[in-house]
Scaffold this active site. Sequence first.
Site, mmCIF file in Angstrom:
data_model
loop_
_atom_site.group_PDB
_atom_site.id
_atom_site.type_symbol
_atom_site.label_atom_id
_atom_site.label_comp_id
_atom_site.label_asym_id
_atom_site.label_seq_id
_atom_site.Cartn_x
_atom_site.Cartn_y
_atom_site.Cartn_z
ATOM 1 N N ASP A 109 11.011 16.982 -16.709
ATOM 2 C CA ASP A 109 10.241 15.892 -16.106
ATOM 3 C C ASP A 109 11.203 14.842 -15.545
ATOM 4 O O ASP A 109 12.213 14.512 -16.157
ATOM 5 C CB ASP A 109 9.313 15.268 -17.155
ATOM 6 C CG ASP A 109 8.217 14.433 -16.539
ATOM 7 O OD1 ASP A 109 7.039 14.821 -16.643
ATOM 8 O OD2 ASP A 109 8.527 13.371 -15.940
ATOM 9 N N ILE A 110 10.857 14.306 -14.383
ATOM 10 C CA ILE A 110 11.721 13.321 -13.721
ATOM 11 C C ILE A 110 11.725 11.989 -14.462
ATOM 12 O O ILE A 110 12.648 11.188 -14.312
ATOM 13 C CB ILE A 110 11.257 13.143 -12.247
ATOM 14 C CG1 ILE A 110 12.367 12.582 -11.391
ATOM 15 C CG2 ILE A 110 10.019 12.263 -12.152
ATOM 16 C CD1 ILE A 110 12.085 12.659 -9.892
ATOM 17 N N HIS B 3 -0.352 21.527 -15.595
ATOM 18 C CA HIS B 3 0.969 21.584 -16.238
ATOM 19 C C HIS B 3 0.846 21.252 -17.712
ATOM 20 O O HIS B 3 0.030 20.429 -18.113
ATOM 21 C CB HIS B 3 1.950 20.642 -15.550
ATOM 22 C CG HIS B 3 1.424 19.253 -15.317
ATOM 23 N ND1 HIS B 3 0.566 18.970 -14.281
ATOM 24 C CD2 HIS B 3 1.620 18.093 -15.972
ATOM 25 C CE1 HIS B 3 0.255 17.689 -14.312
ATOM 26 N NE2 HIS B 3 0.872 17.127 -15.340
HETATM 27 P P1 5GP Z 1 0.629 14.042 -15.455
HETATM 28 O O1 5GP Z 1 0.642 12.532 -15.453
HETATM 29 O O2 5GP Z 1 -0.084 14.575 -14.233
HETATM 30 O O3 5GP Z 1 0.118 14.646 -16.730
HETATM 31 O O4 5GP Z 1 2.143 14.493 -15.393
HETATM 32 C C1 5GP Z 1 2.865 14.554 -14.202
HETATM 33 C C2 5GP Z 1 4.298 14.504 -14.571
HETATM 34 O O5 5GP Z 1 5.080 14.892 -13.459
HETATM 35 C C3 5GP Z 1 4.790 13.100 -14.978
HETATM 36 O O6 5GP Z 1 5.296 13.136 -16.302
HETATM 37 C C4 5GP Z 1 5.862 12.787 -13.948
HETATM 38 O O7 5GP Z 1 6.956 12.076 -14.484
HETATM 39 C C5 5GP Z 1 6.258 14.163 -13.457
HETATM 40 N N1 5GP Z 1 6.747 14.177 -12.097
HETATM 41 C C6 5GP Z 1 6.180 13.558 -11.030
HETATM 42 N N2 5GP Z 1 6.886 13.799 -9.912
HETATM 43 C C7 5GP Z 1 7.929 14.600 -10.294
HETATM 44 C C8 5GP Z 1 9.014 15.188 -9.556
HETATM 45 O O8 5GP Z 1 9.158 15.044 -8.343
HETATM 46 N N3 5GP Z 1 9.882 15.933 -10.276
HETATM 47 C C9 5GP Z 1 9.746 16.131 -11.625
HETATM 48 N N4 5GP Z 1 10.676 16.884 -12.231
HETATM 49 N N5 5GP Z 1 8.738 15.592 -12.333
HETATM 50 C C10 5GP Z 1 7.840 14.837 -11.667
#
Ligand code: 5GP
Length: 112
Positions: A29-30, A98
């Site tokens: 995760d970034i 994810h």
């Molecule tokens: P959600 O909030 O949808 O459950 O999780 C999305 C996740 O994707 C977040 O933890 C966010 O930090 C991660 N994320 C968003 N954009 C990117 C990216 O460009 N690269 C990576 N490696 N992670 C990302």
Amino acid sequence: MPTLFTKIINREIPAEIVYEDDLALAFRDISPQAPTHVLVIPKKEIASLDDLEDGDAELIGHLFLVVRNVASQLELADGYRTVINCGRDGGQTVDHIHIHLLAGRPLTWPPG
Ligand code: 5GP
């Protein structure tokens, strides 16, 4: 329009990939919320848990086996947490399903 995570699958956006096979990808995760924070995704674009079809059962099972394998590969012997956010109140921000794999510190409960 490919999702952000499909762009990572296609190497159009860089990511630190820790595992890949025909069906799935795992990458860091970034914005890590724990010392280890990996996202496990299917290569198939499925927006969220709400968008799963009955035929996706085997694929979703496979993703959890990938979690197990990545946890072993990264030697997460002290345990870890998996999270799947769904929808607005679930905190989902990327519409490509994810599994978050979090480890490396004690994780509190209940979540925020
Ligand atoms: P959600 O909030 O949808 O459950 O999780 C999305 C996740 O994707 C977040 O933890 C966010 O930090 C991660 N994320 C968003 N954009 C990117 C990216 O460009 N690269 C990576 N490696 N992670 C990302």
